[in-house]
Design a protein around this motif. Structure first.
Motif, PDB file in Angstrom:
ATOM      1  N   UNK A 152       0.866  -1.179   0.000  1.00  0.00           N
ATOM      2  CA  UNK A 152       0.000   0.000   0.000  1.00  0.00           C
ATOM      3  C   UNK A 152       0.899   1.224   0.000  1.00  0.00           C
ATOM      4  N   UNK A 153       0.713   2.097  -0.985  1.00  0.00           N
ATOM      5  CA  UNK A 153       1.484   3.337  -1.067  1.00  0.00           C
ATOM      6  C   UNK A 153       0.597   4.445  -0.531  1.00  0.00           C
ATOM      7  N   UNK A 154       1.030   5.036   0.580  1.00  0.00           N
ATOM      8  CA  UNK A 154       0.276   6.125   1.208  1.00  0.00           C
ATOM      9  C   UNK A 154       0.866   7.452   0.764  1.00  0.00           C
ATOM     10  N   UNK A 155       0.014   8.433   0.473  1.00  0.00           N
ATOM     11  CA  UNK A 155       0.532   9.716  -0.016  1.00  0.00           C
ATOM     12  C   UNK A 155       1.279  10.485   1.067  1.00  0.00           C
ATOM     13  N   UNK A 156       2.152  11.359   0.618  1.00  0.00           N
ATOM     14  CA  UNK A 156       2.818  12.290   1.530  1.00  0.00           C
ATOM     15  C   UNK A 156       1.786  13.310   1.984  1.00  0.00           C
ATOM     16  N   UNK A 157       2.155  14.176   2.909  1.00  0.00           N
ATOM     17  CA  UNK A 157       1.242  15.236   3.354  1.00  0.00           C
ATOM     18  C   UNK A 157       0.854  16.123   2.172  1.00  0.00           C
ATOM     19  N   UNK A 158       1.818  16.451   1.324  1.00  0.00           N
ATOM     20  CA  UNK A 158       1.528  17.285   0.153  1.00  0.00           C
ATOM     21  C   UNK A 158       0.647  16.537  -0.832  1.00  0.00           C
ATOM     22  N   UNK A 159       0.898  15.248  -0.994  1.00  0.00           N
ATOM     23  CA  UNK A 159       0.083  14.439  -1.895  1.00  0.00           C
ATOM     24  C   UNK A 159      -1.343  14.319  -1.387  1.00  0.00           C
ATOM     25  N   UNK A 160      -1.503  14.175  -0.088  1.00  0.00           N
ATOM     26  CA  UNK A 160      -2.843  14.096   0.513  1.00  0.00           C
ATOM     27  C   UNK A 160      -3.574  15.418   0.306  1.00  0.00           C
ATOM     28  N   UNK A 161      -2.856  16.530   0.518  1.00  0.00           N
ATOM     29  CA  UNK A 161      -3.462  17.849   0.320  1.00  0.00           C
ATOM     30  C   UNK A 161      -3.889  18.056  -1.133  1.00  0.00           C
ATOM     31  N   UNK A 162      -3.185  17.406  -2.054  1.00  0.00           N
ATOM     32  CA  UNK A 162      -3.510  17.524  -3.478  1.00  0.00           C
ATOM     33  C   UNK A 162      -4.574  16.516  -3.915  1.00  0.00           C
ATOM     34  N   UNK A 163      -5.109  15.759  -2.964  1.00  0.00           N
ATOM     35  CA  UNK A 163      -6.180  14.822  -3.287  1.00  0.00           C
ATOM     36  C   UNK A 163      -5.757  13.373  -3.383  1.00  0.00           C
ATOM     37  N   UNK A 164      -4.470  13.071  -3.131  1.00  0.00           N
ATOM     38  CA  UNK A 164      -3.997  11.692  -3.206  1.00  0.00           C
ATOM     39  C   UNK A 164      -4.559  10.841  -2.084  1.00  0.00           C
ATOM     40  N   UNK A 165      -4.813   9.597  -2.384  1.00  0.00           N
ATOM     41  CA  UNK A 165      -5.310   8.628  -1.410  1.00  0.00           C
ATOM     42  C   UNK A 165      -4.442   7.377  -1.482  1.00  0.00           C
ATOM     43  N   UNK A 166      -4.464   6.556  -0.441  1.00  0.00           N
ATOM     44  CA  UNK A 166      -3.657   5.332  -0.483  1.00  0.00           C
ATOM     45  C   UNK A 166      -3.996   4.478  -1.704  1.00  0.00           C
ATOM     46  N   UNK A 167      -2.974   3.896  -2.284  1.00  0.00           N
ATOM     47  CA  UNK A 167      -3.145   3.026  -3.451  1.00  0.00           C
ATOM     48  C   UNK A 167      -2.705   1.622  -3.053  1.00  0.00           C
ATOM     49  N   UNK A 168      -3.617   0.677  -3.211  1.00  0.00           N
ATOM     50  CA  UNK A 168      -3.360  -0.717  -2.883  1.00  0.00           C
ATOM     51  C   UNK A 168      -2.887  -1.428  -4.140  1.00  0.00           C
ATOM     52  N   UNK A 169      -1.770  -2.136  -4.016  1.00  0.00           N
ATOM     53  CA  UNK A 169      -1.183  -2.876  -5.126  1.00  0.00           C
ATOM     54  C   UNK A 169      -1.065  -4.347  -4.708  1.00  0.00           C
ATOM     55  N   UNK A 170      -1.560  -5.222  -5.533  1.00  0.00           N
ATOM     56  CA  UNK A 170      -1.503  -6.642  -5.227  1.00  0.00           C
ATOM     57  C   UNK A 170      -0.659  -7.397  -6.230  1.00  0.00           C
ATOM     58  N   UNK A 171      -0.287  -8.603  -5.843  1.00  0.00           N
ATOM     59  CA  UNK A 171       0.529  -9.488  -6.672  1.00  0.00           C
ATOM     60  C   UNK A 171       1.870  -8.849  -7.031  1.00  0.00           C
ATOM     61  N   UNK A 172       2.423  -8.102  -6.076  1.00  0.00           N
ATOM     62  CA  UNK A 172       3.729  -7.443  -6.277  1.00  0.00           C
ATOM     63  C   UNK A 172       4.790  -8.502  -5.984  1.00  0.00           C
ATOM     64  N   UNK A 173       5.004  -9.366  -6.982  1.00  0.00           N
ATOM     65  CA  UNK A 173       5.847 -10.537  -6.787  1.00  0.00           C
ATOM     66  C   UNK A 173       7.075 -10.575  -7.680  1.00  0.00           C
ATOM     67  N   UNK A 174       7.393  -9.459  -8.321  1.00  0.00           N
ATOM     68  CA  UNK A 174       8.600  -9.459  -9.152  1.00  0.00           C
ATOM     69  C   UNK A 174       9.373  -8.157  -8.935  1.00  0.00           C
ATOM     70  N   UNK A 175      10.682  -8.198  -9.130  1.00  0.00           N
ATOM     71  CA  UNK A 175      11.517  -7.011  -8.904  1.00  0.00           C
ATOM     72  C   UNK A 175      11.118  -5.827  -9.782  1.00  0.00           C
TER      73      UNK A 175
END
Length: 168
Positions: free
Chosen positions: A102-125
């Protein structure tokens, strides 16, 4: 008797306090400190660095376990730490998507409307590198993710209390 100008009426302690932006007023920068030393006039005056994105990696019953083969889970977490703070979580209840990041936004990203992004099957480099590229560019709310991460993104189910899950 003339009255002193308002700038001279500021108490010395208040004059040396940083402004809300983190900078010390010019008048205070050249005043000796209580120990008698004068601050270096060439020293940069910068605000504290902004909080970066944060990354959560699921490492419990499925994610980060031998159930997901061919992945060096410790190396993946270490690599992600080179781009942002990483928090290891217990089960996020989306085992069918193992390994979950899960990539959570920075404070600036949150202020710009960013929300946590869930990524699945992250199984390769390659996916790990794509996440790092995005986080270093600003992450959610500040930079568009690499197109390939759209294949990994998913909407997590609403979390329900354990008592409700067991009763259904």
């Amino acid at each position: 008797m003339s009255r002193p100008s308002p700038a001279r009426e500021v108490p010395e302690a208040a004059a040396s306090r940083p402004s809300p932006g983190g900078e010390v007023p010019e008048a205070a920068a050249s005043q000796p400190s209580p120990g008698g030393a004068t601050p270096d006039a060439a020293a940069p005056k910068t605000a504290a660095p902004a909080a970066p994105c944060r990354i959560v990696v699921c490492r419990d019953c499925c994610c980060g376990s031998p159930k997901v083969t061919g992945v060096d889970h410790a190396a993946q977490a270490a690599r992600l730490r080179t781009g942002a703070p990483v928090r290891v979580s217990t089960c996020l209840d989306v085992c069918d998507q193992a390994n979950v990041v899960v990539v959570q936004p920075s404070a600036a990203g949150r202020a710009a409307g960013g929300r946590p992004v869930w990524l699945g099957l992250v199984n390769d480099p390659g996916a790990t590198e794509d996440i790092l590229t995005w986080v270093r560019a600003g992450g959610p709310g500040l930079a568009p993710p690499p197109e390939i991460l759209g294949l990994y993104a998913f909407t997590p189910p609403r979390r329900r209390p354990a008592a409700l899950r067991e009763g259904s």
